[in-house]
Design an enzyme around this catalytic site. Structure first.
Site, short mmCIF file in Angstrom:
data_model
loop_
_atom_site.label_atom_id
_atom_site.label_comp_id
_atom_site.label_asym_id
_atom_site.label_seq_id
_atom_site.Cartn_x
_atom_site.Cartn_y
_atom_site.Cartn_z
N LYS A 22 -16.89 19.74 -0.95
CA LYS A 22 -15.38 19.42 -1.32
C LYS A 22 -15.56 18.05 -1.69
O LYS A 22 -16.09 17.21 -1.03
CB LYS A 22 -14.69 19.65 -0.38
CG LYS A 22 -14.67 19.08 1.18
CD LYS A 22 -13.86 19.34 2.19
CE LYS A 22 -14.17 18.53 3.40
NZ LYS A 22 -13.25 18.91 4.59
N ASN A 39 -8.32 -1.32 4.87
CA ASN A 39 -8.70 -1.74 3.46
C ASN A 39 -7.16 -2.62 2.82
O ASN A 39 -7.45 -2.96 1.69
CB ASN A 39 -8.43 -0.45 2.67
CG ASN A 39 -7.37 0.29 2.95
OD1 ASN A 39 -6.81 0.48 4.07
ND2 ASN A 39 -7.08 1.31 1.97
N ASP A 40 -6.31 -2.98 3.72
CA ASP A 40 -5.39 -3.65 3.25
C ASP A 40 -5.38 -5.21 3.64
O ASP A 40 -4.74 -6.01 3.65
CB ASP A 40 -3.98 -3.24 3.65
CG ASP A 40 -3.75 -1.86 3.36
OD1 ASP A 40 -4.06 -1.57 1.99
OD2 ASP A 40 -3.23 -0.72 3.88
N ASP A 61 0.98 -1.43 0.04
CA ASP A 61 0.13 0.13 0.00
C ASP A 61 1.06 1.26 0.03
O ASP A 61 1.96 1.20 0.18
CB ASP A 61 -0.80 -0.09 1.23
CG ASP A 61 -1.70 1.26 1.23
OD1 ASP A 61 -2.38 1.60 0.28
OD2 ASP A 61 -1.92 1.57 2.29
N LYS A 62 0.26 2.35 -0.40
CA LYS A 62 1.07 3.59 -0.31
C LYS A 62 0.76 4.40 0.90
O LYS A 62 1.94 4.74 1.63
CB LYS A 62 0.93 4.66 -1.62
CG LYS A 62 1.77 5.55 -1.65
CD LYS A 62 1.50 6.66 -2.79
CE LYS A 62 0.40 7.51 -2.48
NZ LYS A 62 0.71 8.59 -1.31
N THR A 63 -0.36 4.80 1.09
CA THR A 63 -0.66 5.74 2.42
C THR A 63 -0.46 5.22 3.72
O THR A 63 -1.16 3.94 3.86
CB THR A 63 -2.09 6.52 2.15
OG1 THR A 63 -2.26 7.17 0.93
CG2 THR A 63 -2.47 7.39 3.07
N THR A 88 -2.46 1.29 -4.72
CA THR A 88 -2.98 2.56 -4.01
C THR A 88 -4.04 3.09 -4.61
O THR A 88 -4.66 2.96 -5.80
CB THR A 88 -1.89 3.74 -4.17
OG1 THR A 88 -2.37 4.97 -3.56
CG2 THR A 88 -1.29 4.07 -5.65
#
Length: 1250
Positions: free
Chosen positions: A728, A962-963, A452-454, A842
């Site tokens: 937003k 989520n991983d 994963d990235k974040t 990601t």
């Protein structure tokens, strides 16, 4: 005794004749308008009505009592209806009635296969006991009609005390209880910092707003606080007595489901007039009103809730699932070798059986055989008998003890991993924690790493860096060091370039410009706490300029469009209690401490007994499961780290948000003069450029992964006095909802968004609109109806949200950076040099992921980047042809490729097996792969595709909920215990603190573990083969009679005593290369990727070596004793077998030592001790006259021929192994031998230089 009593009661109940049920009459309170009765609780087989009553049930499905106005609606099958302070319907009374005690005895046979399994089970029981014994508070004096109390002749002491206590003056008081005792329909009181014991509906909380905040990291992995709204009609509940007097309702919901973000239910309020109940109001219940098991109450003094789901019906339990069973690659391969060993065993047994039969046939031809042979059966019978005897003789070829030895070794390897100081995280104080001890050797064979990235590659600490307002870009002035994405973009163009420096007078200009607009009270002036500082922003806020109003609207949106919680920080770094926090707590029965001189304010003997019983139960649980008592809540909170005090502000505000992005946006607005000060109910206070305004928040349209946007509808105070919508969200979502006529402005903002993405920033687009009062009034009424609808509620709400979020006026865009973790680029570079392929999965935009890839060394300038979007899916065959590796004419090296693909393209490629196979074919030709905009399910599918399609060993690493699916789909799952919670860490096989520890875990510990296990298994098979085959050679000279060759004591102790230590020590401590050298030369890891240390070839070589050494040892002693037999034939036979056994044991201990690279004192001790035990055993055991080896020690040890023959047999047996090892290491050396030689010469040169 309790078990026998349970069995007796069960038998009596089973054979007892059950009375016939009386026909059910009309219900006194409810009219049923459904054909199927919905259960209060999930029904089981003994709750269902007999089929003979089905006709009668349908006939009475509608009651005709005229005075009843409460109609029970039909709810879905499996749904739930919970009654609070109300009588049960007649059919529920029939169902529950007065249940008899039926205790089915559960007889479990526990087979302990390994000490490790028992230890792991004990740890799980400790966790269960801790969670099930979590303290909470339930309401005394409340008759929970959902659980009718059984009528028993002999109530136990606790029930009697509870009954007595419930009718005392303490009625309506919350008492301490354990979470395991909470039932559906109970009122519970929770205080700040306490965890939910069950899924419950929030009724009331402290403060006028009736809102509480929960921490959800145990469910969704997020540490940010989330608001939950109480039922407005019950916001006045302030005590347990009020719950008894004012709460008369029932809850309806669908069946339990695992979706954390979806819930629909209805609370139906009732009132009693005379003798009947009447319905007064229906209130919709959604996830905003639901507190889930695992939630922790934060920033809220207390809450009162009513329990809806317990135990396995809670969402956290429905989401837990079973962790997939994983086995290492060596274990899988070893099972095949075990089958081969069985085949060899049966072949040997069959050969001996056949030859025994042949010998019997030859003997039968001679009549003299009967004079000395005891075999009286036929040749076939003798062969059959010899077959089973041979199975017993050769059974040691099956290394049964190998499994136990491997578990023992892997336990030690897990300890060494846990104790590795190179993987100690100083920030969290946590080591690397192995959770699946049987996968340590897979750590040395990883070919594909999915990350994963974040929060995994990045810190998940968001910083507001840039923004675009009114077509002008702010923040790109060099105040902060360049972002990781910007650095990656710069290195992509020019690897030799350097980062720009901050202008020296920039910050002074920023402060001067800010103070000309407003006097900062909440905005920080500390440059170390600022991530955004642009003096041009305040210059454009001059009242005379046209650029002022867009900036005011832009930052006002940031300051109010959120759900953050405000903490006022004092000068000591602690949170200051606000007026809203200073509320009364409902009366709670205190727990009287031992030797406490102060008496309880409520003097009830029964209550004291109950408390003492609860305390005693807690002590027993702690004693049985080894739970250590933790510090009190006050001490725990006092030990929390303090917030850094900002000395440059008059009042320091700290924001706690649902996401780090939201906190970064609100913090940036505060530092620019638009401070969100606090919230009181639906009133939000903002400090806008030094002036205070109070906004009324009418509606909050929450952010979801489907909507990808968030909106608030607010009523602005004077001088505006209007209703506006602030929105937003993601750029593609907001831009698609803009009003026409903004093309030029939108185009400029899109260019700025592209620049943000190129710099690796996370982007958001902001828009707003002024609402017509009449339109909004109509829309708001429709929203009220939709939210109270019992059918298609979600669809109706989504439709109305979509309707109002249109015709937006574009305000601008923001860019937020998530910095890389320390050591990420170096770790990825090392893993790539080790031969691993790195895939990053990601949810970010494609451009952002590419630039982060360059910054983290995932992508390099020498790589050819191929991009695959959804429109390029059809041309996948052409891409595969282009990706065929070609030789670079300049240096002869192979060109490296990298693939970047979007989630939409991935979804299309996964539609058919053919396109998925093509994608795999293309991806395998790439050194690095980046998948953007992917969902959690797509992450798991990608891992599964590579793992099965490539038959490769895969590793997935992530930090968020989520991983979890990706982590469980991989061969090895690694969780990072970061800021997104612990769910990924809990679901993983190994838990680490930072991504950079992955290098030490794989390149060092993984390489060692793989080499140790591979060599240990091969040596184990070798020593068993070596031990068994002398018995075969003996059968040749004993006419295949099936006689045992070795003494029985040798057979019993060979694997568990005589040869155990060296292989175990080698498996635990061997190191072919030292840790610093492994990190310096990561190429050594490739032996694991190619699985070179445990192959069929090496297995066959060890197998043949065992046969060779058995031949050498057997015939050395055979030729010693056979030509010159002693006077006693039995003594000669005993000398032969004992001599072979002694030499075999010596060689079985020396060969693991020969194969060991790293001789420690433990190895010296182990090998020496085994040799001493071997020779001492013969002397001690042979000194007893009752044994078959009596007197053998003097016969052997006194003769030099024995010692010389033993020495020669050992030397001749080891010559082939030594020769092959010497030639291979010097003339055909592999990477391990090369690195070992290099390490040796480096160490030698250092000694010379010293």
């Amino acid at each position: 005794m309790s078990l026998l009593r349970s069995i007796q009661e069960w038998r009596e109940t089973l054979w007892k004749k059950q009375p016939k049920k009386k026909p059910r009459g009309k219900d006194e309170h409810y009219e049923e308008v459904m054909s199927v009765h919905a259960p209060i609780l999930p029904t089981s087989s003994h709750h269902r009505q007999p089929s003979t009553h089905s006709t009668d049930t349908r006939r009475r499905s509608r009651l005709s009592r005229r005075g009843t106005t409460v109609k029970l609606r039909q709810i879905p099958t499996g749904g739930r209806r919970v009654f609070i302070n109300l009588p049960l319907p007649a059919y529920e009374l029939d169902k529950h009635g007065n249940p008899s005690r039926r205790l089915l005895p559960i007889c479990t046979v526990v087979v302990i296969t390994a000490l490790k399994d028992a230890f792991e089970d004990l740890e799980r029981h400790k966790v269960d006991a801790r969670y099930n014994s979590t303290p909470t508070h339930t309401l005394l004096g409340y008759n929970n009609t959902n659980h009718p109390q059984p009528v028993e002749k002999n109530k136990n002491k606790i029930n009697a005390q509870e009954s007595s206590f419930s009718h005392t003056t303490a009625r309506g008081v919350f008492e301490p209880s354990l979470s395991r005792d909470v039932r559906v329909g109970d009122f519970i009181l929770l205080r700040n910092g306490e965890s939910l014991p069950a899924d419950a509906v929030l009724l009331a909380s402290a403060g006028a707003s009736n809102i509480c905040f929960v921490e959800t990291k145990d469910l969704d992995g997020e540490t940010n606080l989330k608001p939950r709204q109480g039922i407005e009609e019950y916001s006045s509940l302030q005590s347990g007595q009020a719950c008894l007097d004012n709460c008369h309702f029932y809850l309806e919901s669908g069946p339990p489901n695992p979706d954390l973000y979806a819930f629909e239910g209805t609370l139906v309020m009732l009132t009693k007039t005379l003798e009947s109940w009447s319905e007064t109001k229906k209130i919709p219940i959604s996830t905003d009103n639901l507190l889930l098991r695992g939630h922790v109450i934060r920033n809220t003094p207390w809450v009162i809730a009513v329990v809806l789901f317990t135990g396995t019906d809670t969402k956290i339990m429905l989401n837990s699932g079973e962790t997939p069973s994983k086995r290492s690659q060596i274990e899988r391969q070893m099972n095949k070798e075990i089958i081969l060993a069985f085949v060899v065993l049966f072949i040997l047994s069959f050969v001996c059986a056949a030859m025994g039969g042949v010998m019997k046939l030859q003997d039968d031809k001679s009549g003299a055989t009967s004079l000395y042979s005891r075999q009286t059966g036929s040749a076939a019978y003798v062969g059959f008998e010899n077959f089973w005897a041979s199975l017993i003789i050769f059974q040691n070829i099956i290394p049964i003890s190998l499994y136990v030895s491997i578990e023992f070794v892997k336990t030690f390897q897990a300890y060494f991993i846990w104790n590795d100081r190179e993987m100690w995280d100083e920030s969290t104080g946590q080591p690397c924690i192995p959770k699946s001890w049987n996968l340590s050797d897979d750590l040395g064979q990883i070919e594909y790493v999915f990350s994963d990235k974040t929060g995994t590659l990045t810190q998940n600490v968001m910083e507001f860096r840039e923004c675009s307002v009114g077509g002008r870009r702010y923040g790109n002035n060099g105040f902060q060091p360049e972002s990781e994405g910007a650095r990656g973009a710069r290195l992509r163009l020019d690897p030799e370039s350097t980062a720009p420096e901050r202008p020296p007078e920039l910050f002074d200009d920023y402060l001067q410009s800010m103070k000309t607009i407003f006097e900062p009270r909440y905005a920080t002036q500390d440059p170390e706490l600022l991530s955004f500082a642009d003096p041009a922003l305040f210059k454009d806020l001059e009242p005379s300029l046209d650029s002022r109003q867009p900036l005011v609207d832009f930052f006002t949106l940031l300051a109010i469009c959120h759900t953050v919680v405000v903490d006022v920080i004092g000068k000591d770094g602690r949170s200051i209690e606000t007026v809203e926090d200073q509320v009364d707590v409902p009366e709670v029965l205190p727990t009287k401490r031992k030797n406490d001189p102060k008496d309880s304010p409520i003097q009830v003997p029964a209550a004291a007994a109950i408390r003492e019983t609860l305390r005693e139960q807690g002590r027993k649980i702690q004693a049985n499961f080894g739970i250590k008592k933790k510090a009190g809540q006050g001490k725990a909170f006092a030990a929390l780290p303090l917030t850094k005090v900002d000395q440059t502000v008059e009042t320091q505000l700290m924001y706690k948000a649902e996401s780090p992005d939201e906190a970064a946006l609100v913090t940036a607005a505060r530092n620019c003069g638009f401070a969100f000060v606090g919230r009181q109910g639906n009133r939000a206070t903002l400090d806008v450029l030094g002036e205070s305004y109070e906004y009324e928040v009418i509606r909050v349209l929450a952010f979801t992964s489907t909507r990808k946007r968030m909106s608030v509808v607010v009523r602005r105070p004077a001088p505006w006095n209007d209703v506006v919508l602030y929105c937003k969200g993601a750029d593609n979502v907001i831009i698609a909802r803009l009003a026409p006529g903004q093309e030029e402005y939108s185009q400029q903002t899109q260019e700025d968004l592209d620049s943000f993405s190129n710099d690796g920033l996370r982007t958001l687009v902001l828009g707003w609109r002024v609402l017509d009062p009449k339109y909004f009034e109509t829309w708001n009424e429709s929203m009220e109806k939709a939210m109270t609808s019992t059918e298609n509620r979600s669809e109706k709400v989504d439709q109305l949200q979509e309707e109002i979020e249109q015709d937006l006026i574009l305000l601008g865009a923001t860019g937020i950076e998530d910095k890389l973790q320390e050591g990420v680029p170096e770790t990825i570079e090392d893993l790539r040099h080790a031969g691993m392929k790195i895939w990053v999965l990601t949810g970010d935009k494609l451009e952002t992921a590419i630039n982060i890839g360059y910054a983290s060394n995932l992508l390099t300038k020498d790589m050819h980047i191929w991009t695959l979007r959804v429109e390029d899916v059809d041309s996948l065959d052409n891409l595969a042809a282009k990706l065929v590796p070609t030789d670079n004419l300049e240096d002869g090296e192979q060109e490296e490729n990298a693939l970047v693909l979007e989630g939409s393209a991935l979804a299309k490629l996964f539609e058919t097996d053919e396109t998925r196979d093509k994608l795999l074919q293309v991806a395998l030709l790439c050194k690095s792969v980046v998948c953007c905009r992917v969902s959690p399910l797509q992450k798991a599918l990608v891992v599964e595709m590579v793992r099965k399609g490539r038959n490769a060993v895969t590793l997935a690493v992530g930090d968020g909920a989520n991983d979890v699916s990706m982590i469980q789909a991989a061969n090895v799952g690694v969780g990072i215990a970061g800021k997104e919670g612990v769910q990924a860490s809990m679901a993983s096989d190994y838990s680490i603190g930072q991504f950079r520890f992955l290098g030490q875990l794989l390149l060092v510990q993984g390489h060692w573990s793989y080499g140790r296990i591979a060599e240990m298994v091969l040596n184990f098979f070798f020593k068993n083969v070596f031990w068994v085959f002398p018995s075969l050679w003996y059968q040749i000279y004993s006419r295949f009679s099936g006689n045992i060759f070795y003494d029985y004591s040798f057979l019993q102790l060979y694997n568990i005593i005589f040869t155990l230590a060296p292989v175990i020590i080698m498996g635990c401590t061997d190191q072919d290369i030292t840790a610093p050298c492994l990190r310096k030369y990561p190429q050594t890891y490739e032996v694991g990727i190619h699985r070179e240390l445990y192959t069929k070839t090496r297995f066959c070589l060890y197998f043949l070596d065992g046969i060779w050494q058995s031949l050498v040892v057997f015939y050395c002693f055979f030729f010693l004793y056979e030509p010159h037999p002693s006077d006693h034939g039995s003594a000669s036979m005993l000398q032969l077998s004992t001599g072979v056994a002694v030499s075999a044991i010596v060689l079985a201990n020396l060969v693991p030592g020969f194969n060991t690279y790293y001789w420690t004192w433990i190895m010296f001790l182990g090998v020496g001790a085994e040799l001493v035990i071997n020779f001492a055993w013969i002397a001690v055991y042979g000194s007893f006259s009752s044994t078959t080896m009596y007197g053998i020690a003097p016969m052997l040890y006194s003769r030099g021929s024995f010692w010389l023959t033993g020495l020669l047999s050992v030397v001749f047996a080891l010559i082939p192994r030594y020769t092959i090892s010497f030639v291979r290491q010097w003339w055909y050396s592999d990477v391990i031998s090369t690195v070992r030689q290099r390490e040796y010469w480096e160490r030698r040169s250092l000694k010379k230089s010293a």
